[in-house]
Design a protein around this motif. Structure first.
Motif, PDB file in Angstrom:
ATOM      1  N   MET A  30      13.480  13.380  24.055  1.00 19.98           N
ATOM      2  CA  MET A  30      12.883  11.749  24.133  1.00 19.98           C
ATOM      3  C   MET A  30      14.013  10.879  23.803  1.00 19.98           C
ATOM      4  SD  MET A  30       8.985  11.199  23.558  1.00 19.98           S
ATOM      5  CE  MET A  30       9.033  11.798  21.857  1.00 19.98           C
ATOM      6  N   ALA A  31      13.966   9.704  23.997  1.00 18.41           N
ATOM      7  CA  ALA A  31      14.986   8.777  23.397  1.00 18.41           C
ATOM      8  C   ALA A  31      14.637   8.842  21.939  1.00 18.41           C
ATOM      9  CB  ALA A  31      14.665   7.396  23.972  1.00 18.41           C
ATOM     10  N   PRO A  32      15.606   8.803  20.903  1.00 20.30           N
ATOM     11  CA  PRO A  32      15.295   8.993  19.528  1.00 20.30           C
ATOM     12  C   PRO A  32      14.605   7.742  18.871  1.00 20.30           C
ATOM     13  CG  PRO A  32      17.644   8.713  19.839  1.00 20.30           C
ATOM     14  CD  PRO A  32      17.020   8.787  21.254  1.00 20.30           C
ATOM     15  N   MET A  33      14.945   6.711  19.291  1.00 21.61           N
ATOM     16  CA  MET A  33      14.174   5.421  18.538  1.00 21.61           C
ATOM     17  C   MET A  33      13.586   4.575  19.755  1.00 21.61           C
ATOM     18  SD  MET A  33      15.212   5.833  15.728  1.00 21.61           S
ATOM     19  CE  MET A  33      14.906   4.255  14.902  1.00 21.61           C
ATOM     20  N   ILE A  34      12.369   4.036  19.280  1.00 21.02           N
ATOM     21  CA  ILE A  34      11.737   2.888  19.921  1.00 21.02           C
ATOM     22  C   ILE A  34      11.577   1.785  19.059  1.00 21.02           C
ATOM     23  CG2 ILE A  34       9.473   2.153  21.013  1.00 21.02           C
ATOM     24  CD1 ILE A  34       8.881   5.091  21.405  1.00 21.02           C
ATOM     25  N   GLY A  35      12.591   1.040  19.066  1.00 20.18           N
ATOM     26  CA  GLY A  35      12.972  -0.303  17.941  1.00 20.18           C
ATOM     27  C   GLY A  35      13.151   0.352  16.960  1.00 20.18           C
ATOM     28  N   SER A  36      12.399   0.251  15.688  1.00 17.29           N
ATOM     29  CA  SER A  36      12.867   0.842  14.317  1.00 17.29           C
ATOM     30  C   SER A  36      12.035   2.087  14.402  1.00 17.29           C
ATOM     31  CB  SER A  36      12.501  -0.101  13.093  1.00 17.29           C
ATOM     32  OG  SER A  36      11.285  -0.423  13.379  1.00 17.29           O
ATOM     33  N   TYR A  37      11.429   2.678  15.178  1.00 16.56           N
ATOM     34  CA  TYR A  37      10.438   3.757  15.023  1.00 16.56           C
ATOM     35  C   TYR A  37      11.204   4.919  15.566  1.00 16.56           C
ATOM     36  CZ  TYR A  37       6.249   6.691  16.151  1.00 16.56           C
ATOM     37  OH  TYR A  37       5.297   7.919  16.086  1.00 16.56           O
TER      38      TYR A  37
END
Length: 196
Positions: free
Chosen positions: A124-131
């Protein structure tokens, strides 16, 4: 009978207040400083029909780990408190929730024994915004440890990281809602042991 939990947790890293009403209307008032996590906790309240307050101030100048973890620990403790002795509840439940190309399947037992099984698509993408997307499993681990429930979460497929994480929180909300609801045929604690 009121099924409300309230937990305050203060450490050198965070200050957390969580309140939950299991028989609410889905009203959520959430502020952790981590936007996507706030969005996920809002989903938990909304789709679980829990009135949920989460107010966290944490050491975000380091990163979001402590803030996310301590909020999840307090949420699990508040959920357990709100369940009381679990007399007359359904206890077991499951929910499957799609979000576009992603699907989450969640099964829960409000057993009094913490156990987590968790799987989601790799890479998965490692970040969603700062999450940090690796925190989803840790949130569930922390929640389960304090709520003392058995939780199985499986995402067999999905491409978009936002969708993969969000469908897990929505399915978790539904499963917790169904499992914690009063069973009209059950007046006792739903266990041959007489305690959960």
């Amino acid at each position: 009978m009121s099924r409300v939990g309230r937990v305050e947790r203060t450490t050198k890293e965070t200050s957390v207040l969580v309140e939950i009403d299991l028989d609410g209307t889905g009203r959520a008032d959430v502020s952790t400083g981590v936007g996507f996590y706030d969005h996920m906790l809002d989903q938990l309240g909304r789709h679980g029909l829990f009135d949920l307050t989460v107010k966290t101030e944490g050491d975000l100048h380091i990163d979001s780990h402590h803030t996310i973890e301590d909020s999840a620990l307090a949420l699990g403790a508040a959920f357990r408190q709100a369940l009381g002795d679990k007399r007359g509840i359904v206890r077991f439940a499951n929910a499957s929730v799609p979000l576009d190309e992603s699907l989450a399947q969640v099964t829960v037992d409000l057993s009094g024994r913490p156990y987590l099984v968790h799987s989601e698509p790799e890479n998965m993408a490692p970040m969603i915004g700062s999450y940090d997307t690796t925190m989803t499993r840790h949130i569930l681990e922390s929640f389960v440890a304090q709520a003392q429930i058995a939780l199985h979460v499986h995402v067999p497929y999905g491409r978009n990281a936002h969708h993969i994480v969000e469908c897990q929180f929505k399915a978790l909300a539904r499963a917790l809602r169904y499992a914690s609801e009063p069973d009209p045929r059950q007046k006792e604690i739903p266990s041959t042991k007489g305690a959960l």
